[in-house]
Design an enzyme around this catalytic site. Structure first.
Site, PDB file in Angstrom:
ATOM      1  NE  ARG A  76      -3.918  -2.645   2.420  1.00 36.26           N
ATOM      2  CZ  ARG A  76      -3.024  -3.693   2.601  1.00 36.26           C
ATOM      3  NH1 ARG A  76      -1.882  -3.970   2.824  1.00 36.26           N
ATOM      4  NH2 ARG A  76      -4.305  -4.551   2.627  1.00 36.26           N
ATOM      5  CG  HIS A 101      -0.774  -5.688  -3.861  1.00 39.05           C
ATOM      6  ND1 HIS A 101      -0.275  -5.487  -3.765  1.00 39.05           N
ATOM      7  CD2 HIS A 101      -1.545  -6.339  -3.358  1.00 39.05           C
ATOM      8  CE1 HIS A 101       0.421  -6.059  -1.996  1.00 39.05           C
ATOM      9  NE2 HIS A 101      -0.792  -6.817  -2.094  1.00 39.05           N
ATOM     10  CG  HIS A 175      -0.810 -11.754  -3.023  1.00 34.38           C
ATOM     11  ND1 HIS A 175      -1.985 -12.287  -2.478  1.00 34.38           N
ATOM     12  CD2 HIS A 175      -0.689 -10.710  -2.809  1.00 34.38           C
ATOM     13  CE1 HIS A 175      -2.107 -11.559  -1.517  1.00 34.38           C
ATOM     14  NE2 HIS A 175      -1.224 -10.187  -1.141  1.00 34.38           N
ATOM     15  CE1 TYR A 177      -4.451 -15.340  -0.090  1.00 32.60           C
ATOM     16  CE2 TYR A 177      -3.812 -14.889  -1.965  1.00 32.60           C
ATOM     17  CZ  TYR A 177      -4.817 -14.717  -0.963  1.00 32.60           C
ATOM     18  OH  TYR A 177      -5.520 -13.253  -0.860  1.00 32.60           O
ATOM     19  CG  ASP A 248      -1.945  -8.053   4.987  1.00 32.76           C
ATOM     20  OD1 ASP A 248      -1.056  -8.029   4.353  1.00 32.76           O
ATOM     21  OD2 ASP A 248      -3.440  -7.066   4.976  1.00 32.76           O
ATOM     22  CD  GLU A 307       2.039 -10.251   0.116  1.00 35.90           C
ATOM     23  OE1 GLU A 307       2.317  -9.489  -0.959  1.00 35.90           O
ATOM     24  OE2 GLU A 307       1.359 -11.238   0.456  1.00 35.90           O
TER      25      GLU A 307
END
Length: 340
Positions: A76, A101, A175, A177, A248, A307
């Site tokens: 961000r 992103h 990114h 998962y 996060d 990440e």
């Protein structure tokens, strides 16, 4: 080694790289998205260890960035703006007032040019594109390449290269998962994670870094001796509550830039190596429920992202490594995922 290519629809192609030991990775030229990663467990059963959509068309509106390549800048950017060389730049705001992103049409929603190479012990997919001057508000024409290399040591390496005709921010990452239980048999609560980090970046209520680096010692953010992810999904601290009960957060990696991940039920072990200064650990706290994924509907904590990247907080705060790629200088980063 083996490489296959399948037409999905329109300009979308899926490339599958497979080694001699049953490990394979499937990648779209759209967004550079990793759709499947097939890895053997302790019994030799090959299963998918990443989240992906059941229907490929859902990648067109990939709000959760499943498997996607992120750029020009991951993370961000506060108020969708920054200053560089005495100039002010305004980026697209795609998360409230902020830029997330790479923007509304970042690298995750672009069709890339693709080429493949194969040798006795390696299979490669190379994606290329040019991000033009002022795309999403970024200065400079940026030539980008991402190389996926699968080898017979069960290692997948993502190598990022870029060069621009102007100074510009660049901080790319992937990114994906992960869920090492296989075919998303369980949530990631029982994944054991270990890495060296003394500090992590504090977030405000809008998930924007405050500029303060907080110590990990004595907190659920201390992974130096290893801990299960489930331990950190309890709302023990304000920072965990801020992100929806979990992680996060950007962790500043120590000298040993290695992340070790294991899942007991499957016996799978993943080691991540990188040359990047830090990593965002994201435990899918905000993953939308009810999405049709390749192994059933989505749910919170269904996967975990690692990440590896530099952080855009450097655009507004001191104490973070720069994310500015100088004009005509080659940007290079890599992330290697090794499975045992």
């Amino acid at each position: 080694m083996y490489i296959a290519k399948d037409d999905i629809y329109g300009d979308w192609k899926e490339y599958t790289l497979e080694n001699d030991h049953g490990m394979s990775v499937s990648i779209l030229n759209y967004g550079g998205i990793i759709t499947k990663l097939m890895v053997p467990d302790r019994h030799g059963r090959t299963e998918n260890v990443v989240l992906g959509y059941k229907n490929y068309a859902d990648y067109a509106d990939n709000a959760n960035y499943l498997g996607a390549q992120i750029g020009r800048v991951a993370g961000r950017i506060k108020n969708s703006s920054f200053q560089l060389n005495d100039n002010s730049y305004v980026l697209t705001n795609n998360e409230g007032n902020h830029h997330l992103h790479g923007g509304s049409n970042g690298f995750h929603q672009m069709v890339w040019d693709a080429e493949t190479f194969q040798s006795k012990n390696e299979a490669k997919l190379i994606l290329n594109r040019t991000s033009t001057h002022m795309e999403e508000g970024y200065p400079g024409n940026l030539d980008v390449s991402i190389t996926y290399t699968l080898n017979n040591a069960n290692e997948l390496t993502l190598s990022y290269g870029a060069s621009s005709d102007q100074d510009t921010p660049v901080a790319m990452t992937n990114h994906t998962y992960f869920n090492l239980s296989g075919n998303r048999r369980e949530t990631v609560h029982n994944h054991h994670v270990e890495f060296e980090s003394d500090h992590f970046a504090e977030l405000d209520e809008e998930l924007i870094p405050t500029g303060r680096l907080m110590e990990t010692t004595g907190t659920p953010f201390d992974f130096r001796n290893g801990r299960s992810i489930g331990e950190g999904l309890k709302p023990d601290t304000a920072q965990q509550k801020t992100v929806g009960n979990g992680y996060d957060h950007y962790f500043v990696l120590g000298k040993e830039k290695t992340i070790k991940v294991s899942e007991q039920s499957s016996g799978r072990n993943m080691e991540i190596r990188t040359n990047q200064p830090g990593m965002v650990l994201y435990t899918a706290n905000g993953l939308d429920a009810g999405l049709a994924l390749n192994n059933g509907p989505s749910q919170k904590y269904a996967g975990v992202c690692f990440e590896a990247q530099a952080h855009p907080a450097a655009l507004h705060h001191e104490g973070f490594p720069s994310v500015i790629a100088a004009s005509r200088e080659r940007y290079h980063s890599y992330i290697t995922y090794s499975f045992k």
